[in-house]
Design an enzyme around this catalytic site. Structure first.
Site, PDB file in Angstrom:
ATOM      1  N   ASP A  58      -0.211  -7.437  -6.259  1.00 22.39           N
ATOM      2  CA  ASP A  58      -1.482  -7.670  -5.570  1.00 22.39           C
ATOM      3  C   ASP A  58      -1.134  -8.406  -4.281  1.00 22.39           C
ATOM      4  OD1 ASP A  58      -4.574  -9.504  -6.347  1.00 22.39           O
ATOM      5  OD2 ASP A  58      -3.760  -8.700  -4.480  1.00 22.39           O
ATOM      6  N   TYR A  63     -15.175  -2.845   8.511  1.00 24.07           N
ATOM      7  CA  TYR A  63     -13.788  -2.417   8.717  1.00 24.07           C
ATOM      8  C   TYR A  63     -13.351  -2.682  10.166  1.00 24.07           C
ATOM      9  CZ  TYR A  63      -9.946   1.063   8.896  1.00 24.07           C
ATOM     10  OH  TYR A  63      -8.744   1.716   9.048  1.00 24.07           O
ATOM     11  N   LEU A 123       1.594   3.491  -2.111  1.00 21.30           N
ATOM     12  CA  LEU A 123       1.150   4.717  -2.793  1.00 21.30           C
ATOM     13  C   LEU A 123      -0.107   5.287  -2.153  1.00 21.30           C
ATOM     14  CD1 LEU A 123       1.801   3.833  -6.566  1.00 21.30           C
ATOM     15  CD2 LEU A 123       3.339   4.858  -4.884  1.00 21.30           C
ATOM     16  N   GLY A 124      -0.455   4.787  -0.996  1.00 19.30           N
ATOM     17  CA  GLY A 124      -1.648   5.262  -0.278  1.00 19.30           C
ATOM     18  C   GLY A 124      -1.331   6.424   0.635  1.00 19.30           C
ATOM     19  N   GLN A 125      -2.352   6.834   1.442  1.00 21.97           N
ATOM     20  CA  GLN A 125      -2.202   8.047   2.262  1.00 21.97           C
ATOM     21  C   GLN A 125      -1.058   7.911   3.262  1.00 21.97           C
ATOM     22  OE1 GLN A 125      -5.273   8.798   5.199  1.00 21.97           O
ATOM     23  NE2 GLN A 125      -4.872  10.996   5.237  1.00 21.97           N
ATOM     24  N   LYS A 140     -10.472  -5.226  11.590  1.00 22.63           N
ATOM     25  CA  LYS A 140      -9.326  -4.728  12.374  1.00 22.63           C
ATOM     26  C   LYS A 140      -9.273  -5.414  13.749  1.00 22.63           C
ATOM     27  CE  LYS A 140      -7.453  -1.885   9.432  1.00 22.63           C
ATOM     28  NZ  LYS A 140      -6.129  -2.157   8.852  1.00 22.63           N
ATOM     29  N   GLY A 148       0.828  -1.206   0.000  1.00 23.61           N
ATOM     30  CA  GLY A 148       0.000   0.000   0.000  1.00 23.61           C
ATOM     31  C   GLY A 148       0.860   1.251   0.000  1.00 23.61           C
TER      32      GLY A 148
HETATM   33  C1  VAH Z   1     -11.443   5.527   8.185  1.00 27.28           C
HETATM   34  N1  VAH Z   1      -9.446   6.897   8.180  1.00 27.28           N
HETATM   35  O1  VAH Z   1     -12.085   6.561   8.285  1.00 27.28           O
HETATM   36  C2  VAH Z   1      -9.964   5.580   8.566  1.00 27.28           C
HETATM   37  C3  VAH Z   1      -9.722   5.379  10.050  1.00 27.28           C
HETATM   38  C4  VAH Z   1     -10.478   5.831  12.387  1.00 27.28           C
HETATM   39  C5  VAH Z   1     -10.820   5.899  10.935  1.00 27.28           C
HETATM   40  O2  VAH Z   1      -9.431   4.057  10.353  1.00 27.28           O
HETATM   41  O3  VAH Z   1     -11.910   4.495   7.801  1.00 27.28           O
END
Ligand code: VAH
Length: 320
Positions: free
Chosen positions: A56, A146, A14-16, A150, A12
């Site tokens: 990938d 998400y 090239l990501g933020q 995590k 990742g």
């Molecule tokens: C999101 N920037 O908004 C992420 C982060 C706490 C939020 O994990 O999904």
């Protein structure tokens, strides 16, 4: 005889987070010791890494080959789907956010890797706990795809550390704010978009309601914290899921007020979308005292310093 030099792979890249972390790692370890990787084509304007692999990260066979070819010792595994996007693609989010992490832990267990960094998020917290000053060890009850991924990832990190001594380290990042690379698909990304829109349009419509407080962190401090954790003696580390990191907490209204100090004509209005429900399930502020004790977490940027730096740099970037 294997080199004792740290050879680093970033996924990742090239990501933020990836673009800024990669360039900082190059400054520390030298370009020849840093391999950036991502799905997109190499953008030499984004990364100073000595090598780039278009990869990938779910292709385990390819990833293993890259690890062997470059004699990688340390992986910063950043490739992930964020909260907003994960709600739209739950099965792919689970695959991307979990399977490569397990593969890297397996490689470390086999002795192919020495150390792994993997980003968790304050998204692991959910309903049923106080919103303010959320502690390191509280019940995790995420209500988003998400957050579930995590939370599971954190427990896998703890499992591989406890069972096999794998040195995998993680931070529960709050919302991250930066100007070099646009964020993508996150709930906290209103706090990135607002700066771009302030500079380009002088106004912003926030998809998060005005009084929704969330933990946030300026990217410079996120990079510093990540490197401080990875440099800490492992015997000092008491957390093997992921460290709380609280940064600063503010609402869209408070951030808009800060922008108005520099841009008095800036205006904001509010049209909450599906991400409001995600934000409502997260804490407003975090207790990160354990990270401060274990590895000296500290911050350089508050909301004023961040706003000044964001506006200064975006006025230059967007003028081009
Ligand atoms: C999101 N920037 O908004 C992420 C982060 C706490 C939020 O994990 O999904």
């Amino acid at each position: 005889m294997k080199s004792q030099t740290e050879k680093i792979l970033i996924t990742g890249a090239l990501g933020q987070i990836g673009t800024e972390l990669t360039n900082r790692l190059v400054e520390i370890h030298g370009a020849e010791n840093v391999v950036a990787s991502g799905l997109d084509r190499w953008d030499k304007n984004l990364t100073t890494a000595g090598f780039y692999e278009r990869m990938d990260v779910t292709n385990t066979q390819l990833v293993r080959q890259v690890i062997k070819d470059y004699e990688i010792t340390t992986v910063y595994h950043l490739a992930s789907l964020l909260s907003g996007t994960s709600e739209k693609q739950p099965l792919f989010a689970w695959k991307l956010n979990i399977e490569p992490l397990l593969q890297f832990c397996e490689m470390a267990k086999e002795g192919l890797l020495q150390k792994i960094f993997w980003p968790s998020s304050i998204a692991v917290f959910g309903t049923g706990i106080p919103k303010e000053n959320v502690g390191q060890e509280v019940v995790l009850n995420p209500t988003t795809v998400y957050g579930i991924s995590k939370m599971a990832g954190e427990k896998w990190c703890e499992y591989y550390h406890t069972k096999f001594g794998v040195d995998v380290r993680s931070i529960r990042y709050p919302g991250l704010i930066s100007w070099k690379t646009p964020a993508g698909g996150g709930t906290t990304d209103y706090a990135v978009e607002i700066f771009y829109e302030a500079v380009e349009e002088g106004k912003y419509t926030s998809f998060i309601s005005e009084n929704t407080g969330m933990p946030m962190l300026y990217m410079n401090d996120a990079i510093k914290a990540t490197l401080d954790l990875m440099a800490a003696p492992k015997e000092n580390l008491t957390v093997h899921t992921a460290y709380n990191l609280g940064g600063m907490s503010f609402t869209p209204k408070q951030l808009a007020e800060e922008i108005k100090k520099e841009m008095p004509d800036f205006t904001i209005d509010y049209k909450p979308d599906f991400r409001q429900e995600i934000a409502d399930s997260w804490p407003a502020s975090i207790d990160d005292s354990v990270a401060k004790k274990d590895w000296g977490l500290s911050y350089d940027y508050g909301i004023t310093e961040m706003t000044e730096d964001m506006l200064k740099n975006l006025k230059i970037k967007l003028a081009k």
